[in-house]
Design a protein around this motif. Structure first.
Motif, short mmCIF file in Angstrom:
data_model
loop_
_atom_site.label_atom_id
_atom_site.label_comp_id
_atom_site.label_asym_id
_atom_site.label_seq_id
_atom_site.Cartn_x
_atom_site.Cartn_y
_atom_site.Cartn_z
N PRO A 1 0.85 -1.23 0.12
CA PRO A 1 -0.01 -0.04 0.07
C PRO A 1 0.58 1.36 -0.05
O PRO A 1 0.45 2.22 -0.58
N TYR A 2 1.97 1.07 0.77
CA TYR A 2 2.71 2.62 0.85
C TYR A 2 3.43 2.81 -0.29
O TYR A 2 3.57 4.06 -0.88
N TRP A 3 4.03 1.99 -1.14
CA TRP A 3 4.55 1.85 -2.45
C TRP A 3 3.66 2.48 -3.46
O TRP A 3 3.84 3.22 -4.08
N ARG A 4 2.55 1.76 -3.30
CA ARG A 4 1.56 2.47 -4.17
C ARG A 4 1.23 3.78 -4.06
O ARG A 4 0.89 4.72 -5.12
N ILE A 5 0.98 4.26 -2.98
CA ILE A 5 0.50 5.64 -2.70
C ILE A 5 1.77 6.58 -3.06
O ILE A 5 1.35 7.51 -3.71
N GLY A 6 3.03 6.14 -2.67
CA GLY A 6 4.30 6.75 -3.00
C GLY A 6 4.26 7.12 -4.46
O GLY A 6 4.59 8.13 -5.07
N VAL A 7 3.95 6.00 -5.35
CA VAL A 7 3.79 6.11 -6.71
C VAL A 7 2.85 7.04 -7.32
O VAL A 7 3.24 7.80 -7.95
N PHE A 8 1.97 7.02 -6.53
CA PHE A 8 0.65 7.84 -6.81
C PHE A 8 0.88 9.57 -6.79
O PHE A 8 0.78 10.24 -7.70
N ILE A 9 1.56 9.56 -5.44
CA ILE A 9 2.03 10.98 -5.30
C ILE A 9 3.11 11.54 -6.33
O ILE A 9 3.14 12.63 -6.83
N ALA A 10 4.08 10.75 -6.75
CA ALA A 10 5.28 11.00 -7.45
C ALA A 10 4.62 11.33 -8.96
O ALA A 10 5.14 12.23 -9.60
N ALA A 11 3.69 10.54 -9.32
CA ALA A 11 3.04 10.93 -10.53
C ALA A 11 2.06 12.11 -10.61
O ALA A 11 2.12 12.76 -11.46
N ALA A 12 1.26 12.22 -9.60
CA ALA A 12 0.49 13.43 -9.28
C ALA A 12 1.09 14.79 -9.24
O ALA A 12 0.53 15.89 -9.74
N ILE B 1 5.34 -5.19 -10.55
CA ILE B 1 4.17 -5.49 -11.26
C ILE B 1 2.98 -4.65 -10.55
O ILE B 1 2.03 -4.28 -11.06
N ALA B 2 3.03 -4.72 -9.31
CA ALA B 2 2.01 -3.93 -8.47
C ALA B 2 1.65 -2.50 -8.90
O ALA B 2 0.57 -2.08 -8.54
N VAL B 3 2.57 -1.89 -9.49
CA VAL B 3 2.20 -0.58 -9.75
C VAL B 3 2.06 -0.07 -11.20
O VAL B 3 2.30 0.93 -11.71
#
Ligand code: HEM
Length: 206
Positions: free
Chosen positions: A4-15, A69-71
């Motif tokens: 979950p944290y990795w996914r949220i981190g990627v979300f923030i980095a892209a947004a 793969i998760a992201v």
């Protein structure tokens, strides 16, 4: 949900980037033609996100870590979001919503047709990126999603047409894209060593 944290981190980095660029345009720090700068940055952002998305499978193969793969789907959807913003920026700041100019524009900037083809491919990929389409399309889903490499080719051609003589930056993206493409070839992909995974298993044995 895994990672979950990795996914949220990627979300923030892209947004964060489009928000920052829109803020910079609003704060009037993007020079005399902020609209064009915004369109260029979003176009480049699309290409970079496409490369990052395509890098997820080789990275997973190299490391054995499932987080890549998760992201992957999230990154692909971000790539689509960026291209939608790129297209909206083009319609607002370059075309000025003057549809009567579209014919003239296409003759003046034929690279837009290449960009539009790439956009349509990305649209097909985004619409079918869900589990439902994956189940319905079965083996055809994988084939369809190879369109990502067509998008890469079209995106690079679109950029090459724009930058023309200034090839240095383009060559970097083209080389990374070429490398990712070669790594996908079954004959190469089978030989990709699991570097980190190997290290972990030999550490365990020791
Ligand atoms: C309907 C779709 C598209 C339209 C109308 C469009 C239009 C444009 C326009 C007008 C520019 C700016 C040209 C200039 O600076 O004079 C541009 C730049 C660019 N676009 Fe697109 N584009 C589209 C799709 C795409 C796609 C799918 C990608 C990537 C896969 C992409 C990547 C780029 C890149 C990398 C640049 C150059 C940025 C730079 O110079 O730093 N575009 N595009």
């Amino acid at each position: 949900m895994r990672f979950p944290y990795w996914r949220i981190g990627v979300f923030i980095a892209a947004a964060v980037w489009p928000v920052l660029w829109l803020y910079q345009a609003w704060a009037d720090v993007l020079g005399p033609d902020p609209g064009k700068v915004l369109v260029d940055r979003l176009g480049l952002g699309t290409l970079i996100l496409l490369l990052v998305t395509l890098a997820m499978t080789p990275l997973q193969k190299l490391s054995g870590w499932a987080g890549w793969i998760a992201v992957r789907r999230q990154l692909g959807l971000w790539c689509f979001a960026y291209v939608v913003l790129h297209l909206c920026g083009y319609m607002a700041f370059i075309l000025g919503f003057d549809w009567s100019q579209l014919g003239v524009e296409l003759r003046k900037r034929p690279y837009i047709i290449v960009g539009a083809l790439a956009f349509l491919c990305l649209l097909a990929l985004a619409v079918t990126s869900n589990r439902y389409s994956q189940r319905r399309l079965g083996a055809r889903w994988k084939k369809l999603h190879r369109l990502a490499y067509v998008v890469l080719g079209l995106g690079l051609l679109h950029m090459l047409w724009i930058v023309r003589a200034d090839l240095e930056e383009w060559a970097i993206y083209a080389s990374i894209g070429g490398l990712l493409l070669v790594m996908r070839l079954p004959v190469v992909s089978r030989r990709i060593p699991r570097l980190w995974a190997k290290k972990a298993s030999s550490a365990k044995k020791a």
